[in-house]
Motif scaffolding. Structure first.
Motif, mmCIF file in Angstrom:
data_model
loop_
_atom_site.group_PDB
_atom_site.id
_atom_site.type_symbol
_atom_site.label_atom_id
_atom_site.label_comp_id
_atom_site.label_asym_id
_atom_site.label_seq_id
_atom_site.Cartn_x
_atom_site.Cartn_y
_atom_site.Cartn_z
ATOM 1 N N VAL A 167 -26.468 -13.585 13.360
ATOM 2 C CA VAL A 167 -26.961 -13.626 14.741
ATOM 3 C C VAL A 167 -27.757 -14.910 14.950
ATOM 4 O O VAL A 167 -28.551 -15.300 14.104
ATOM 5 N N GLU A 168 -27.482 -15.594 16.072
ATOM 6 C CA GLU A 168 -28.242 -16.811 16.395
ATOM 7 C C GLU A 168 -28.961 -16.588 17.721
ATOM 8 O O GLU A 168 -28.499 -15.791 18.539
ATOM 9 N N SER A 169 -30.063 -17.307 17.925
ATOM 10 C CA SER A 169 -30.689 -17.208 19.246
ATOM 11 C C SER A 169 -29.939 -18.136 20.202
ATOM 12 O O SER A 169 -29.567 -19.252 19.833
ATOM 13 N N VAL A 170 -29.662 -17.640 21.393
ATOM 14 C CA VAL A 170 -28.889 -18.399 22.376
ATOM 15 C C VAL A 170 -29.721 -18.523 23.649
ATOM 16 O O VAL A 170 -30.399 -17.572 24.041
ATOM 17 N N ASP A 171 -29.676 -19.690 24.270
ATOM 18 C CA ASP A 171 -30.408 -19.929 25.514
ATOM 19 C C ASP A 171 -29.989 -18.895 26.567
ATOM 20 O O ASP A 171 -28.808 -18.788 26.897
ATOM 21 N N PRO A 172 -30.936 -18.113 27.090
ATOM 22 C CA PRO A 172 -30.547 -17.088 28.075
ATOM 23 C C PRO A 172 -29.943 -17.667 29.354
ATOM 24 O O PRO A 172 -29.307 -16.942 30.120
ATOM 25 N N ARG A 173 -30.124 -18.972 29.593
ATOM 26 C CA ARG A 173 -29.560 -19.586 30.809
ATOM 27 C C ARG A 173 -28.198 -20.225 30.557
ATOM 28 O O ARG A 173 -27.635 -20.849 31.462
ATOM 29 N N LEU A 174 -27.685 -20.120 29.363
ATOM 30 C CA LEU A 174 -26.432 -20.792 29.011
ATOM 31 C C LEU A 174 -25.304 -20.390 29.972
ATOM 32 O O LEU A 174 -25.088 -19.202 30.216
ATOM 33 N N PRO A 175 -24.585 -21.376 30.526
ATOM 34 C CA PRO A 175 -23.543 -21.033 31.509
ATOM 35 C C PRO A 175 -22.240 -20.583 30.832
ATOM 36 O O PRO A 175 -21.240 -21.297 30.855
ATOM 37 N N MET A 176 -22.262 -19.405 30.260
ATOM 38 C CA MET A 176 -21.060 -18.852 29.626
ATOM 39 C C MET A 176 -21.188 -17.328 29.584
ATOM 40 O O MET A 176 -22.213 -16.810 29.143
ATOM 41 N N THR A 177 -20.147 -16.634 30.037
ATOM 42 C CA THR A 177 -20.200 -15.171 30.040
ATOM 43 C C THR A 177 -19.593 -14.625 28.742
ATOM 44 O O THR A 177 -18.953 -15.359 27.981
ATOM 45 N N VAL A 178 -19.779 -13.323 28.529
ATOM 46 C CA VAL A 178 -19.214 -12.666 27.350
ATOM 47 C C VAL A 178 -17.698 -12.839 27.350
ATOM 48 O O VAL A 178 -17.082 -13.169 26.340
ATOM 49 N N ARG A 179 -17.077 -12.617 28.511
ATOM 50 C CA ARG A 179 -15.612 -12.725 28.611
ATOM 51 C C ARG A 179 -15.128 -14.133 28.249
ATOM 52 O O ARG A 179 -14.166 -14.297 27.505
ATOM 53 N N GLU A 180 -15.829 -15.149 28.770
ATOM 54 C CA GLU A 180 -15.446 -16.533 28.467
ATOM 55 C C GLU A 180 -15.577 -16.810 26.970
ATOM 56 O O GLU A 180 -14.738 -17.488 26.375
ATOM 57 N N THR A 181 -16.657 -16.276 26.378
ATOM 58 C CA THR A 181 -16.876 -16.494 24.939
ATOM 59 C C THR A 181 -15.739 -15.879 24.129
ATOM 60 O O THR A 181 -15.216 -16.493 23.194
ATOM 61 N N VAL A 182 -15.364 -14.642 24.494
ATOM 62 C CA VAL A 182 -14.305 -13.947 23.754
ATOM 63 C C VAL A 182 -12.980 -14.686 23.926
ATOM 64 O O VAL A 182 -12.233 -14.899 22.965
ATOM 65 N N GLN A 183 -12.712 -15.111 25.139
ATOM 66 C CA GLN A 183 -11.451 -15.810 25.435
ATOM 67 C C GLN A 183 -11.346 -17.138 24.667
ATOM 68 O O GLN A 183 -10.261 -17.585 24.333
ATOM 69 N N LEU A 184 -12.526 -17.734 24.404
ATOM 70 C CA LEU A 184 -12.535 -19.021 23.680
ATOM 71 C C LEU A 184 -11.880 -18.929 22.309
ATOM 72 O O LEU A 184 -11.437 -19.931 21.759
ATOM 73 N N GLY A 185 -11.847 -17.686 21.759
ATOM 74 C CA GLY A 185 -11.216 -17.499 20.459
ATOM 75 C C GLY A 185 -9.814 -18.084 20.419
ATOM 76 O O GLY A 185 -9.344 -18.541 19.378
ATOM 77 N N ALA A 186 -9.141 -18.084 21.578
ATOM 78 C CA ALA A 186 -7.761 -18.586 21.622
ATOM 79 C C ALA A 186 -7.709 -20.096 21.824
ATOM 80 O O ALA A 186 -6.639 -20.705 21.692
ATOM 81 N N ALA A 187 -8.855 -20.699 22.135
ATOM 82 C CA ALA A 187 -8.848 -22.122 22.536
ATOM 83 C C ALA A 187 -8.397 -23.046 21.415
ATOM 84 O O ALA A 187 -7.653 -23.996 21.651
ATOM 85 N N GLY A 188 -8.853 -22.762 20.193
ATOM 86 C CA GLY A 188 -8.497 -23.624 19.073
ATOM 87 C C GLY A 188 -6.998 -23.641 18.834
ATOM 88 O O GLY A 188 -6.374 -24.700 18.769
ATOM 89 N N ARG A 189 -6.409 -22.443 18.729
ATOM 90 C CA ARG A 189 -4.961 -22.355 18.451
ATOM 91 C C ARG A 189 -4.132 -22.962 19.575
ATOM 92 O O ARG A 189 -3.056 -23.503 19.348
ATOM 93 N N LEU A 190 -4.640 -22.821 20.798
ATOM 94 C CA LEU A 190 -3.912 -23.325 21.963
ATOM 95 C C LEU A 190 -3.771 -24.852 21.906
ATOM 96 O O LEU A 190 -2.763 -25.407 22.323
ATOM 97 N N GLY A 191 -4.797 -25.515 21.377
ATOM 98 C CA GLY A 191 -4.758 -26.973 21.225
ATOM 99 C C GLY A 191 -5.072 -27.718 22.516
ATOM 100 O O GLY A 191 -5.342 -27.123 23.556
ATOM 101 N N TRP A 192 -5.033 -29.061 22.398
ATOM 102 C CA TRP A 192 -5.351 -29.931 23.537
ATOM 103 C C TRP A 192 -4.355 -29.682 24.687
ATOM 104 O O TRP A 192 -3.236 -29.267 24.458
ATOM 105 N N PHE A 193 -4.747 -30.012 25.877
ATOM 106 C CA PHE A 193 -3.882 -30.069 27.076
ATOM 107 C C PHE A 193 -3.329 -28.717 27.523
ATOM 108 O O PHE A 193 -2.458 -28.660 28.376
ATOM 109 N N HIS A 194 -3.763 -27.617 26.918
ATOM 110 C CA HIS A 194 -3.296 -26.297 27.357
ATOM 111 C C HIS A 194 -4.475 -25.517 27.914
ATOM 112 O O HIS A 194 -5.525 -25.450 27.279
ATOM 113 N N ARG A 195 -4.245 -24.907 29.071
ATOM 114 C CA ARG A 195 -5.314 -24.121 29.677
ATOM 115 C C ARG A 195 -5.256 -22.681 29.177
ATOM 116 O O ARG A 195 -4.189 -22.197 28.815
ATOM 117 N N LEU A 196 -6.408 -22.008 29.175
ATOM 118 C CA LEU A 196 -6.422 -20.593 28.836
ATOM 119 C C LEU A 196 -5.738 -19.846 29.980
ATOM 120 O O LEU A 196 -6.121 -19.995 31.141
#
Lengths: 266, 256
Positions: free
Chosen positions: B87-116
């Protein structure tokens, strides 16, 4: 018919507002505000060296701001010094160089002194072109690499862990911030440019938890501050750079008062 | 036995000068659930970071998912590994929702130039549901409790569809109920997917039942490696957690 110098100033405000506020969104989200100050002063020192040695200050500003970005990132990353300490050391070195170059500049130093507060009303077509090019490049970069930039800005460790080349993205954004500050320096001024980087993004962050909405609001506030400042300067004969920065500060104060985050915390 | 996903021979890792991992030899095969225990400072987290290509080995031979380390394209390996950190402490004002964070899991495999896109959104919904986070999907990531944050990290790893999971004390600093929830999710995940996992902990209470093999680490080395029941022998644990040159415990094991 609007005079050409005013059209150029309005366009410069648009371009500087867009690129500074987008770079600011990255800097503010990553809690690297002091890094922005450091790069701004490096650009300032580089521009003053240009004035002293008689080459284009824009080249000096670009060279120094990119150099400072390349120096500060690894110093902070290697962990041998805390990011605060490493940025502070580069910052003090740059401000020392700036005043050294200012002192060495012969003659009336008018051009050197104008770099302190900027001269958006006398921007040259060449500077306007560079401003426009950087604004377009930064905007395109953020559109194309949105998910990588969002992940790296919000959570660099997580971005690295899921297979995003977070270090590459981080340095690309640092260099984009350096280039943005360098090309905006002559219009906004070395002592003022940093506020235009931080204030619009910090204002936007008061109003939303959505990164893309934050980017959009940040651009609106950045361009808005530039145009409001220009109008105030035109109407009341105020120094344009100062009026722009003060406008962005007032916008920040309004956003902080209206912030739903602040109300939620109360 | 399946193919080795982690194949390490005599590896050492240095951090800021001195070696913190020495002569590590470890093989993990597809489908295994391996626990790694040891006192604080034993090198457990460093070992996971080396496997995740976040730290380069100074010596030895390290092959992860068939790729020899070090490699300058470590991010390509990390796309295939689900890493859940402490567990890490995260800035409570960080502009990212739980859903966006979870969806990011696919970002690496998707690679450059591809949108979620829709497929990633569907996977995120599934992972949110699996980890009981659906009602928190729109909440800012900085406004979660420790347990909720860890469940988000697990959901993100699930979206990544990794070949190997690395859990680094995922239940540390969370309350007992959240610990139970997290362990339940991890065990279900292993049951459903037969996923290969390395699970680091210093608290034996939080060792998942699915873990069949234990690696005991001490002073930067693999000290013992074997079936869980054998490795949890009280005499062995006492020796593991004993301080070098002293008799008191170091980083307390808890009860198995």
């Amino acid at each position: 018919m609007m005079p050409q110098y005013l059209i150029n100033a309005i366009l410069a405000g648009l371009f500087a507002g867009v690129s500074c506020s987008l770079a600011g969104a990255f800097v503010v989200t990553m809690h690297l505000s002091f890094l922005g100050v450091c790069i701004a002063h490096a650009a300032f020192a580089g521009a003053l060296m240009g004035v002293w040695l008689g080459f284009d200050p824009l080249l000096g500003a670009l060279f120094f701001s990119l150099g400072a970005s390349a120096l500060v990132g690894p110093l902070a990353d290697r962990g041998e010094l805390s990011p605060d300490a490493s940025i502070g050391i580069v910052f003090s070195f740059m401000i020392g160089l700036a005043f050294l170059f200012l002192g060495l500049t012969p003659g009336s130093r008018t051009e050197a002194l104008s770099l302190f507060w900027g001269s958006i009303l006398t921007i040259s077509p060449q500077d306007l072109l560079f401003l426009g090019m950087v604004a377009v490049a930064v905007t395109l970069g953020i559109l194309v690499f949105n998910k990588e930039i969002h992940a790296t800005a919000c959570h660099r460790n997580v971005a690295a862990a899921i297979g995003i080349p977070a270090t590459l993205v981080f340095y690309a954004m640092l260099f984009a911030t350096g280039a943005t500050i360098a090309v905006s320096l002559r219009s906004i001024g070395g002592l003022l440019i940093y506020s235009l980087v931080v204030n619009p993004a910090a204002s936007a962050l008061q109003l939303t938890y959505r990164f893309n909405l934050m980017l959009l609001l940040s651009v609106l506030f950045g361009v808005g501050a530039c145009w409001i400042g220009l109008a105030a300067s035109y109407c009341w004969d105020l120094p344009a750079g100062a009026a722009i920065v003060l406008s962005s500060s007032v916008l920040f104060a309004v956003c902080t008062v209206m912030s739903p985050k602040r109300r939620a915390q109360q | 036995m399946g193919e080795p996903l982690v194949d390490i021979h005599g590896a050492s890792v240095a951090r800021h000068g001195p070696l913190v991992l020495r002569d590590i030899t470890l093989h993990v095969h597809r489908g295994e659930f391996v626990g790694i225990i040891g006192p604080n400072g034993a090198g457990k987290t460093t070992l996971l970071m080396m496997i995740n290509a976040l730290l380069a080995p100074a010596h030895g031979q390290v092959d992860i998912l068939g790729v020899r380390l070090p490699t300058w394209r470590g991010y390509r390996i990390r796309r295939r590994i689900g890493y859940v950190a402490q567990v890490e402490s995260v800035d409570p004002r960080l502009p990212m929702t739980v859903r966006e964070t979870v969806q990011l899991g696919a970002a690496g495999r998707l690679g450059w130039f591809h949108r979620l896109g829709r497929e990633e959104a569907r996977k995120a919904d599934e992972a949110l549901n699996q980890t009981g986070l659906t009602r928190l999907a729109q909440r800012p990531i900085g406004q979660l409790s420790g347990g909720e944050y860890q469940r988000t990290a697990i959901a993100r790893a699930l979206v990544q569809s990794p070949e190997l999971f690395l859990f680094d004390e995922p239940t540390a600093s969370v309350d007992p109920r959240a610990q139970r929830d997290i362990l339940h999710i991890i065990q279900e995940m292993h049951l459903d997917r037969g996923a290969t996992a390395l699970y680091v902990t210093h608290d034996l209470h939080t060792l998942p039942e699915r873990c069949t093999r234990l690696v005991l680490m001490k002073e930067g080395r693999v000290w013992r490696d074997g079936p869980k029941e054998e490795m949890l022998a009280p005499a062995l644990l006492r020796e593991l957690y004993e301080r070098a040159g002293g008799g008191s415990s170091n980083g307390g094991p808890g009860e198995p």
